[in-house]
Structure formats: structure tokens, C-alpha cells
Write a protein that holds these residues in place. Structure first.
Motif, PDB file in Angstrom:
ATOM      1  N   ARG A 203       0.811  -1.218   0.000  1.00  0.00           N
ATOM      2  CA  ARG A 203       0.000   0.000   0.000  1.00  0.00           C
ATOM      3  C   ARG A 203       0.849   1.274   0.000  1.00  0.00           C
ATOM      4  NH1 ARG A 203      -1.026   3.036   4.514  1.00  0.00           N
ATOM      5  NH2 ARG A 203      -0.258   2.275   6.521  1.00  0.00           N
ATOM      6  N   TYR A 204       2.104   1.190   0.463  1.00  0.00           N
ATOM      7  CA  TYR A 204       2.957   2.370   0.396  1.00  0.00           C
ATOM      8  C   TYR A 204       3.176   2.806  -1.055  1.00  0.00           C
ATOM      9  CZ  TYR A 204       4.237   1.447   5.294  1.00  0.00           C
ATOM     10  OH  TYR A 204       4.223   1.234   6.655  1.00  0.00           O
ATOM     11  N   MET A 205       3.143   1.827  -1.968  1.00  0.00           N
ATOM     12  CA  MET A 205       3.239   2.148  -3.391  1.00  0.00           C
ATOM     13  C   MET A 205       1.861   2.403  -3.981  1.00  0.00           C
ATOM     14  SD  MET A 205       5.020   2.605  -6.171  1.00  0.00           S
ATOM     15  CE  MET A 205       6.663   1.848  -6.042  1.00  0.00           C
ATOM     16  N   MET A 211      -1.687   6.940  -5.392  1.00  0.00           N
ATOM     17  CA  MET A 211      -2.887   7.746  -5.161  1.00  0.00           C
ATOM     18  C   MET A 211      -2.563   9.075  -4.486  1.00  0.00           C
ATOM     19  SD  MET A 211      -5.638   4.885  -3.966  1.00  0.00           S
ATOM     20  CE  MET A 211      -5.997   3.462  -4.969  1.00  0.00           C
ATOM     21  N   GLY A 212      -1.965   8.999  -3.298  1.00  0.00           N
ATOM     22  CA  GLY A 212      -1.759  10.210  -2.520  1.00  0.00           C
ATOM     23  C   GLY A 212      -0.743  11.160  -3.127  1.00  0.00           C
ATOM     24  N   LEU A 213       0.417  10.649  -3.537  1.00  0.00           N
ATOM     25  CA  LEU A 213       1.436  11.514  -4.129  1.00  0.00           C
ATOM     26  C   LEU A 213       0.971  12.050  -5.482  1.00  0.00           C
ATOM     27  CD1 LEU A 213       4.249  12.581  -3.413  1.00  0.00           C
ATOM     28  CD2 LEU A 213       5.210  10.728  -4.796  1.00  0.00           C
ATOM     29  N   ALA A 214       0.272  11.213  -6.249  1.00  0.00           N
ATOM     30  CA  ALA A 214      -0.263  11.668  -7.531  1.00  0.00           C
ATOM     31  C   ALA A 214      -1.273  12.795  -7.330  1.00  0.00           C
ATOM     32  CB  ALA A 214      -0.915  10.497  -8.266  1.00  0.00           C
ATOM     33  N   LEU A 215      -2.064  12.704  -6.270  1.00  0.00           N
ATOM     34  CA  LEU A 215      -3.013  13.777  -5.969  1.00  0.00           C
ATOM     35  C   LEU A 215      -2.274  15.070  -5.653  1.00  0.00           C
ATOM     36  CD1 LEU A 215      -5.913  14.809  -5.336  1.00  0.00           C
ATOM     37  CD2 LEU A 215      -5.473  14.122  -2.976  1.00  0.00           C
ATOM     38  N   LEU A 216      -1.234  14.990  -4.816  1.00  0.00           N
ATOM     39  CA  LEU A 216      -0.477  16.179  -4.449  1.00  0.00           C
ATOM     40  C   LEU A 216       0.108  16.860  -5.677  1.00  0.00           C
ATOM     41  CD1 LEU A 216       0.835  18.065  -2.382  1.00  0.00           C
ATOM     42  CD2 LEU A 216       2.693  16.399  -2.157  1.00  0.00           C
ATOM     43  N   VAL A 217       0.691  16.081  -6.575  1.00  0.00           N
ATOM     44  CA  VAL A 217       1.278  16.647  -7.789  1.00  0.00           C
ATOM     45  C   VAL A 217       0.215  17.321  -8.637  1.00  0.00           C
ATOM     46  CG1 VAL A 217       2.455  16.093  -9.957  1.00  0.00           C
ATOM     47  CG2 VAL A 217       3.225  15.048  -7.812  1.00  0.00           C
ATOM     48  N   SER A 218      -0.937  16.682  -8.780  1.00  0.00           N
ATOM     49  CA  SER A 218      -1.984  17.246  -9.636  1.00  0.00           C
ATOM     50  C   SER A 218      -2.598  18.501  -9.022  1.00  0.00           C
ATOM     51  CB  SER A 218      -3.064  16.203  -9.920  1.00  0.00           C
ATOM     52  OG  SER A 218      -3.848  15.930  -8.778  1.00  0.00           O
ATOM     53  N   VAL A 219      -2.802  18.508  -7.705  1.00  0.00           N
ATOM     54  CA  VAL A 219      -3.331  19.706  -7.052  1.00  0.00           C
ATOM     55  C   VAL A 219      -2.324  20.844  -7.160  1.00  0.00           C
ATOM     56  CG1 VAL A 219      -4.101  20.717  -4.876  1.00  0.00           C
ATOM     57  CG2 VAL A 219      -4.807  18.407  -5.476  1.00  0.00           C
ATOM     58  N   GLY A 220      -1.032  20.531  -6.974  1.00  0.00           N
ATOM     59  CA  GLY A 220      -0.010  21.554  -7.127  1.00  0.00           C
ATOM     60  C   GLY A 220      -0.019  22.162  -8.518  1.00  0.00           C
ATOM     61  N   ARG A 221      -0.167  21.325  -9.531  1.00  0.00           N
ATOM     62  CA  ARG A 221      -0.189  21.827 -10.901  1.00  0.00           C
ATOM     63  C   ARG A 221      -1.370  22.770 -11.120  1.00  0.00           C
ATOM     64  NH1 ARG A 221      -0.257  17.354 -13.065  1.00  0.00           N
ATOM     65  NH2 ARG A 221      -2.463  17.136 -13.576  1.00  0.00           N
ATOM     66  N   HIS A 222      -2.551  22.384 -10.642  1.00  0.00           N
ATOM     67  CA  HIS A 222      -3.729  23.227 -10.825  1.00  0.00           C
ATOM     68  C   HIS A 222      -3.666  24.490  -9.983  1.00  0.00           C
ATOM     69  CE1 HIS A 222      -6.253  20.772 -13.470  1.00  0.00           C
ATOM     70  NE2 HIS A 222      -5.710  19.723 -12.888  1.00  0.00           N
ATOM     71  N   ALA A 239       8.287   4.257 -12.887  1.00  0.00           N
ATOM     72  CA  ALA A 239       9.263   3.436 -13.611  1.00  0.00           C
ATOM     73  C   ALA A 239       9.391   2.063 -12.968  1.00  0.00           C
ATOM     74  CB  ALA A 239      10.616   4.142 -13.627  1.00  0.00           C
ATOM     75  N   VAL A 240       9.291   2.002 -11.635  1.00  0.00           N
ATOM     76  CA  VAL A 240       9.394   0.716 -10.932  1.00  0.00           C
ATOM     77  C   VAL A 240       8.225  -0.193 -11.277  1.00  0.00           C
ATOM     78  CG1 VAL A 240       9.349  -0.395  -8.667  1.00  0.00           C
ATOM     79  CG2 VAL A 240      10.779   1.621  -9.030  1.00  0.00           C
ATOM     80  N   VAL A 241       7.022   0.360 -11.266  1.00  0.00           N
ATOM     81  CA  VAL A 241       5.825  -0.474 -11.492  1.00  0.00           C
ATOM     82  C   VAL A 241       5.403  -0.513 -12.955  1.00  0.00           C
ATOM     83  CG1 VAL A 241       4.988  -0.088  -9.154  1.00  0.00           C
ATOM     84  CG2 VAL A 241       4.218   1.435 -10.993  1.00  0.00           C
ATOM     85  N   GLY A 242       6.057   0.277 -13.812  1.00  0.00           N
ATOM     86  CA  GLY A 242       5.741   0.271 -15.230  1.00  0.00           C
ATOM     87  C   GLY A 242       4.414   0.916 -15.565  1.00  0.00           C
ATOM     88  N   GLU A 243       4.085   2.005 -14.839  1.00  0.00           N
ATOM     89  CA  GLU A 243       2.814   2.694 -15.066  1.00  0.00           C
ATOM     90  C   GLU A 243       3.036   4.196 -15.036  1.00  0.00           C
ATOM     91  OE1 GLU A 243      -0.056   1.430 -12.156  1.00  0.00           O
ATOM     92  OE2 GLU A 243       0.705  -0.636 -12.196  1.00  0.00           O
ATOM     93  N   ASP A 244       2.149   4.928 -15.722  1.00  0.00           N
ATOM     94  CA  ASP A 244       2.181   6.392 -15.661  1.00  0.00           C
ATOM     95  C   ASP A 244       1.317   6.822 -14.488  1.00  0.00           C
ATOM     96  OD1 ASP A 244       2.234   9.085 -15.959  1.00  0.00           O
ATOM     97  OD2 ASP A 244       1.473   9.130 -18.014  1.00  0.00           O
ATOM     98  N   LEU A 245       1.916   6.929 -13.319  1.00  0.00           N
ATOM     99  CA  LEU A 245       1.166   7.215 -12.103  1.00  0.00           C
ATOM    100  C   LEU A 245       0.625   8.641 -12.073  1.00  0.00           C
ATOM    101  CD1 LEU A 245       3.383   5.392  -9.446  1.00  0.00           C
ATOM    102  CD2 LEU A 245       1.390   4.526 -10.697  1.00  0.00           C
ATOM    103  N   ALA A 246       1.176   9.515 -12.900  1.00  0.00           N
ATOM    104  CA  ALA A 246       0.696  10.897 -12.928  1.00  0.00           C
ATOM    105  C   ALA A 246      -0.671  11.009 -13.582  1.00  0.00           C
ATOM    106  CB  ALA A 246       1.698  11.789 -13.663  1.00  0.00           C
ATOM    107  N   ARG A 247      -1.158   9.938 -14.169  1.00  0.00           N
ATOM    108  CA  ARG A 247      -2.473   9.945 -14.819  1.00  0.00           C
ATOM    109  C   ARG A 247      -3.435   8.990 -14.121  1.00  0.00           C
ATOM    110  NH1 ARG A 247      -2.302  12.451 -19.811  1.00  0.00           N
ATOM    111  NH2 ARG A 247      -0.200  12.938 -20.585  1.00  0.00           N
ATOM    112  N   GLY A 248      -3.252   8.805 -12.841  1.00  0.00           N
ATOM    113  CA  GLY A 248      -4.058   7.844 -12.106  1.00  0.00           C
ATOM    114  C   GLY A 248      -5.449   8.343 -11.746  1.00  0.00           C
ATOM    115  N   ALA A 249      -6.206   7.455 -11.108  1.00  0.00           N
ATOM    116  CA  ALA A 249      -7.606   7.733 -10.775  1.00  0.00           C
ATOM    117  C   ALA A 249      -7.766   8.750  -9.659  1.00  0.00           C
ATOM    118  CB  ALA A 249      -8.316   6.430 -10.391  1.00  0.00           C
ATOM    119  N   ARG A 250      -6.749   8.951  -8.830  1.00  0.00           N
ATOM    120  CA  ARG A 250      -6.874   9.889  -7.722  1.00  0.00           C
ATOM    121  C   ARG A 250      -6.240  11.247  -8.001  1.00  0.00           C
ATOM    122  NH1 ARG A 250      -8.876   7.559  -3.048  1.00  0.00           N
ATOM    123  NH2 ARG A 250     -10.190   5.842  -3.745  1.00  0.00           N
TER     124      ARG A 250
END
Length: 299
Positions: A203-205, A211-222, A239-250
């Protein structure tokens, strides 16, 4: 009071009035709770951290190492804060009003403490059968990154008009003013956090980072706030999980709140003014992507 992953619709009926749903440390679960279009008259509360730190010791045994001494909590709609918090406080006396649910989400400690710990301890986590990220895994270099990341979180909060206290994470290490009081030494001494952390499923990932870090980045951008440390940690994790986490559901876009900004969102919380999310009630009913079937939340 239920967790965000429970089936919420059968519990929240259109005819019911004045219900309260507490989403404990849920990465914007207070918003996601309406993703199926349920329009029951409910107040949703979001806490900044978990009420207690616990680890499973056996099939029928759970050890609670630390209980929260302060629980900053945001509510949507903000106009119901006083009533919702009065009810929740009966179970969790440490609850404190921190405004609306977005404020509560930006109090979330998990996306600040855990992403640096798991990314900067990635090699020992994958090499050793167990590793304590809070003991030998917490070194000055890690703390420096954590401090910078937390400064970005606080800058985002301030840009959105949220005032102190911001509960800086440094207090967790330096004094007894943080959400768990003087808890770091107790956490380390317990030995319960010496564990195997799978960087693809833990869950740390999957929660605190994706979820949580992606939210912080997106709120900061807006909000027009640069979050370089958060963005780079998110990119490394992706890069570790092979996903674009910046475009996640949260992210705000994933939650249907991509238009959130000072002009659209209205005035800051306080003095009886409407919270930022209240003017966005219609979009709270929009569905967001759910986690893959079979994913289980670690405690």
C-alpha cells in the motif's frame, strides 16, 4: 464509520438524512464515496492520518503500537463540519476541524513519509527478506528529501488558502506536536515495521504513492505550485511499477475535478463560507477508475 473500499451504496440510501461517513486516511475517499452517483444526504469526513498504527501479530491478534493524539479532519460539504465532527468525535476524541475534504486530503501524511522511504530504500527492500524503513531506512539523506517533499505539500495548502496548523512531518521526528505525539521512537522500538515490502503491491506504493502523491502533484499543478520532488518521486515509482502514475484515478482529472482552481472553487474555508468542494457537488457523482479486482489493502 467505514473504510473507503466497502460497498457504500447499500449503506447510503436516498431517503436517509444526516448520515456521516468517515474515510480514515483514504486518499480522497470522501470524494470517491460518491462515484456511483449516490445522492443521499450525507456528510463525508477525511482524516489526515490513521487513528492508530497497528500490525497483525497472528490470526486473531493485532498490536496497536500508537494511537493518534490529533486527527485533523475535513468534511464535505463543509457546512456540515460541526455536526459531522461532533458525531465522529464520540469514537475518535482526537478529531480536529481542518476545513473541507480537500484540506483533509492535503493533511495526509502517508504520501509524504512513505514514497521517499520506499524509493530510497528500494535496493535493501528487494534484497533482504525484511527491512525496517523507519529504523535503518531513515537516514539524513532520506529525511532531507522528506522535508523538501513536505514543504511542497504545505506550499500547495497555502496556495489554496488553507491556514495553519499544517502538521509538518518534521514534528514526527523532533517533538510531540505531530498527529501521533512523540511516536517515532515507539514505532522503531516495537520492531513491527521490520517487514517485507513488495514495491509492486504494498500500500505504500499503491495507495500512498500511486494515489496520494499523484493527488499532491496534480493539485499543485492546478494551483500553480511547483512540486519537483513529488513529481520526480512519482516518476521514479512509475518506472518501478511500469505505469504512468501521474495519470491515475486519484488525480484531480481522474476524480473529475480537473477544473479546480481558485477562481472556480470559491473562497477559502472559514467564517461560515462555503468550502471549495461544495461548488463542485455535480462532479462528485462522476465515476472514477476502481482498483483492480482482488487488490487487498495492507493494514
Amino acid at each position: 464509520t467505514i473504510g473507503e473500499e466497502k460497498a457504500q451504496n447499500p449503506l447510503l440510501r436516498e431517503r436517509d438524512r444526516g448520515q456521516r461517513l468517515a474515510c480514515k486516511h483514504s486518499q480522497r475517499g470522501a470524494v470517491r464515496a460518491r462515484d456511483s452517483g449516490n445522492r443521499a444526504d450525507v456528510a463525508f469526513a477525511e482524516t489526515g492520518t490513521l487513528p492508530y498504527l497497528a500490525r497483525k501479530h497472528g490470526p486473531a491478534e493485532v498490536a496497536i503500537t500508537i494511537r493518534a493524539t490529533r486527527l485533523p479532519t475535513g468534511v464535505v460539504p463543509a457546512a456540515r463540519s460541526a455536526h459531522a465532527l461532533a458525531v465522529i468525535r464520540r469514537a475518535y476524541p482526537a478529531v480536529e476541524d481542518c476545513g473541507d475534504a480537500l484540506s483533509g486530503a492535503l493533511m495526509n501524511a502517508g504520501p509524504v513519509i512513505h514514497p521517499p522511504l520506499i524509493m530510497m530504500n528500494a535496493a535493501p527492500l528487494q534484497h533482504f527478506p525484511a527491512w525496517d524503513i523507519h529504523n535503518e531506512g531513515t537516514q539524513p539523506a532520506v529525511r532531507s528529501v522528506t522535508d523538501q517533499l513536505d514543504a511542497e505539500r504545505i506550499a500547495v495548502r497555502e496556495a489554496l488558502g488553507y491556514g495553519a496548523p499544517h502538521f509538518p512531518l518534521a514534528d514526527h521526528y523532533n517533538n510531540d506536536q505531530w498527529m501521533y505525539g512523540d511516536a517515532h521512537k515507539k514505532l522503531v522500538d516495537s520492531g513491527d515495521w521490520r517487514e517485507k515490502i513488495d514495491l509492486h503491491s504494498h500500500r505504500y506504493m499503491r495507495e500512498d504513492t500511486a494515489m496520494g502523491l499523484a493527488l499532491l502533484v496534480s493539485v499543485g499543478r492546478h494551483a500553480g505550485v511547483d512540486t519537483p520532488v513529488a513529481a520526480r518521486l512519482l516518476a521514479m515509482a512509475g518506472a518501478v511499477v511500469g505505469e504512468d502514475l501521474a495519470r491515475g484515478a486519484r488525480t484531480l482529472d481522474g476524480l473529475g475535478l480537473g477544473g479546480l482552481g481558485d477562481r472556480e472553487a470559491g473562497p477559502p474555508v472559514g467564517g461560515g463560507q462555503p468550502g471549495r468542494l461544495q461548488r463542485l457537488e455535480p462532479v462528485l457523482a462522476q465515476p472514477v477508475q476502481r482498483r483492480p479486482a482482488g487488490h487487498r489493502r495492507q493494514q
